[in-house]
Design an enzyme around this catalytic site. Sequence first.
Site, PDB file in Angstrom:
ATOM      1  N   MET A 199      -9.955   7.642   8.650  1.00 37.70           N
ATOM      2  CA  MET A 199     -10.353   8.202   7.341  1.00 37.70           C
ATOM      3  C   MET A 199     -11.612   9.058   7.433  1.00 37.70           C
ATOM      4  O   MET A 199     -12.535   8.911   6.637  1.00 37.70           O
ATOM      5  CB  MET A 199     -10.557   7.064   6.326  1.00 37.70           C
ATOM      6  CG  MET A 199      -9.333   6.195   6.114  1.00 37.70           C
ATOM      7  SD  MET A 199      -9.653   4.704   5.151  1.00 37.70           S
ATOM      8  CE  MET A 199     -10.588   3.705   6.335  1.00 37.70           C
TER       9      MET A 199
ATOM     10  N   LYS B  67      -3.955   2.608  -2.680  1.00 39.16           N
ATOM     11  CA  LYS B  67      -5.256   3.218  -2.920  1.00 39.16           C
ATOM     12  C   LYS B  67      -5.322   4.491  -2.089  1.00 39.16           C
ATOM     13  O   LYS B  67      -5.237   4.440  -0.873  1.00 39.16           O
ATOM     14  CB  LYS B  67      -6.403   2.277  -2.542  1.00 39.16           C
ATOM     15  CG  LYS B  67      -6.461   1.016  -3.384  1.00 39.16           C
ATOM     16  CD  LYS B  67      -7.591   0.089  -2.945  1.00 39.16           C
ATOM     17  CE  LYS B  67      -8.944   0.681  -3.275  1.00 39.16           C
ATOM     18  NZ  LYS B  67      -9.171   0.859  -4.703  1.00 39.16           N
TER      19      LYS B  67
ATOM     20  N   ASP C 210       0.841  -1.193   0.000  1.00 37.28           N
ATOM     21  CA  ASP C 210       0.000   0.000   0.000  1.00 37.28           C
ATOM     22  C   ASP C 210       0.879   1.246   0.000  1.00 37.28           C
ATOM     23  O   ASP C 210       2.079   1.187   0.287  1.00 37.28           O
ATOM     24  CB  ASP C 210      -0.890   0.026   1.249  1.00 37.28           C
ATOM     25  CG  ASP C 210      -2.054  -0.951   1.148  1.00 37.28           C
ATOM     26  OD1 ASP C 210      -2.285  -1.491   0.061  1.00 37.28           O
ATOM     27  OD2 ASP C 210      -2.723  -1.163   2.179  1.00 37.28           O
TER      28      ASP C 210
END
Length: 260
Positions: A180, A66, A44
């Site tokens: 997030m 991502k 990642d």
Amino acid sequence: MTDLSYPEFNAGEVWLVGAGPGDPRLLTLFAVHAIRSGDVVVHDDLIDRRILDFAAPDATIVSAGKRGGKPSPHQSDINGRLIELAREGRKVVRLKGGDPFVFGRGGEEAQALAAAGISFRIIPGLTSGLTAAALNGIPATTRLTNHAVILATGHRALDEAAERDWAAMARTGQPIIFYMAMSNLERIASVMIAAGLAADTPVTIIASATYESERALDTTLASAVTDARDNGIGAPAIIIIGGNAALRPVLLPHLLRSAP
């Protein structure tokens, strides 16, 4: 040092490895062993690049990051790539920030591997929310503040279902650790206050946890958005909402911390 034994990393297997929140010193021994043993590492973006130094010199390094709002590979493409590499007989390390099974889509990848008949192993990592809180003097639980803690993602569409969930969390009265959530913080705070959570509920926002650029802000639910903007606090960040966040100013003056 104790001689530890590890399982054999066989060709055609995929090991889903948690890289922790960032600081390489927070890797588990099992994670280091896996990274050293694989011949391809699919990683990642939200990992410290120094972690890749543990890979074998001849290992293939593949970025599959991502990032919200930026061009990124689709999850189905990542799943397909893992399956393809395994079928080529590679020893595949899927290196994921935090813990693979805590908002890391590791569960989706495991399901895809299982459906394809690919053997896989899970190597947990320190999840960013709990680690960021602990390193900043915020216990996930204490007997005097809470008997439970909620881990939640704020990275979802602003719709009625999301707002119902946020309101339900607020009504539990238990601390919430959001991942997030910066882009939706204003709406989250509004919904939670409307659901009965006090406007002066303590909030701590920790940006870039465990990195040299880490910044932390103590605020309240009503002031969190304005204070974050005024202090330049942005994503990626962990947001702790609840009474346990009030312990940070008490513990921090005596808390020994090590720079990354």
